[in-house]
Design an enzyme around this catalytic site. Structure first.
Site, PDB file in Angstrom:
ATOM      1  N   ASP A 102      36.419  46.362  36.901  1.00 36.47           N
ATOM      2  CA  ASP A 102      37.507  46.984  36.337  1.00 36.47           C
ATOM      3  C   ASP A 102      37.764  48.554  36.959  1.00 36.47           C
ATOM      4  OD1 ASP A 102      37.681  44.646  34.967  1.00 36.47           O
ATOM      5  OD2 ASP A 102      37.099  45.537  33.216  1.00 36.47           O
TER       6      ASP A 102
HETATM    7  N1  URA Z   1      32.882  43.376  32.526  1.00 39.49           N
HETATM    8  C1  URA Z   1      33.930  43.926  32.075  1.00 39.49           C
HETATM    9  O1  URA Z   1      34.398  43.729  31.283  1.00 39.49           O
HETATM   10  N2  URA Z   1      34.383  44.846  33.097  1.00 39.49           N
HETATM   11  C2  URA Z   1      33.576  44.950  34.376  1.00 39.49           C
HETATM   12  O2  URA Z   1      34.465  45.698  35.062  1.00 39.49           O
HETATM   13  C3  URA Z   1      32.678  44.152  34.732  1.00 39.49           C
HETATM   14  C4  URA Z   1      32.237  43.427  33.639  1.00 39.49           C
END
Ligand code: URA
Length: 239
Positions: A102
């Site tokens: 993310d």
């Molecule tokens: N899980 C999440 O919620 N975000 C990420 O970036 C990676 C795994």
């Protein structure tokens, strides 16, 4: 014309000795026919397959390990004009990220232009471990941990069993630090898992992805993978 074992080793698939073993074991095919003789010479136009995987003879693959910082998108270009992970790497090769993190998640991210490598790492059957460290608002109970470990419903489907450990608790601030080891790669998986037990992720870092961790790197720094690391990944994914 070059010797078959040399072409296989040069592709980054494995060492020359291992390539010889694979040939003797009857796992190497040239233009669809099994080849068991070590001295066999092949040309640039020959199609070589090892254990069902096509071997590329060209050396234009690039492999990077980036310590992804916060505030960068994990795509090759962003329609909102935000900085992407590819912008952080100085190359003209058309590399792309292996999976996603993310915008606000930091940590280990691989990038390459080798599709077999990328798909192999992302394929759920290969069960590559991903270690996440989450700072959570609220304190996870023993029951929450048990639920997360055994699998919990997110987006209408239960997650696979995983390892979960509370590393530390700050009672005053009502937060805790949790380590999760998962091998699935569902969208926002860690955040959704923590939400499913009624808590919230406020910081997330991927500390490890398979054999790769952040040793020697600061946020936004990257390095190229060694040929040996590429071999190890190939030996993990060719199953
Ligand atoms: N899980 C999440 O919620 N975000 C990420 O970036 C990676 C795994």
């Amino acid at each position: 014309m070059e010797r078959l074992q040399k072409v296989i080793a040069n592709s980054g698939y494995c060492s020359r000795r291992k390539a010889e073993e694979l040939i003797l074991e009857g796992k190497v095919f040239v233009n669809g026919s099994v080849i068991r003789e070590l001295g066999t010479k092949v040309s640039h136009d020959d199609e070589i397959e090892v254990d069902g995987l096509s071997i590329k003879k060209d050396h234009n693959y690039e492999y990077y390990l980036l310590y992804k910082p916060r505030g960068v998108v994990t795509t090759t270009n962003d329609d909102k004009g935000r900085k992407t992970v590819v912008d952080l790497i100085d190359t003209t090769a058309r590399i792309y990220p292996v999976g996603r993190l993310d915008y606000d998640t930091t940590g280990v991210l691989l990038l390459t232009n080798d599709g077999v490598f990328a798909n192999g790492l992302m394929h759920p059957a290969n069960e590559i471990d991903k270690v996440y460290i989450a700072k959570v608002e609220g304190i996870l109970s023993g029951y929450d941990v048990k639920m997360l470990k055994s699998g919990i419903m997110i987006d209408g489907r239960k997650t696979a069993k995983c390892h979960v450990k509370v590393r530390s608790v700050d009672k005053k601030k009502n937060t805790c630090i949790v380590e999760l080891v998962i091998h699935e790669g569902r969208n926002h998986q860690v955040k959704k898992m923590i939400e499913a037990v009624g808590k919230k992720v406020i910081k997330l870092k991927r500390e490890r992805f398979g054999i790769f961790d952040l040793s020697g790197l600061k946020a936004s720094e990257y390095r190229r993978l060694t040929a040996k690391e590429v071999h190890v990944v190939y030996s993990m994914i060719k199953k």
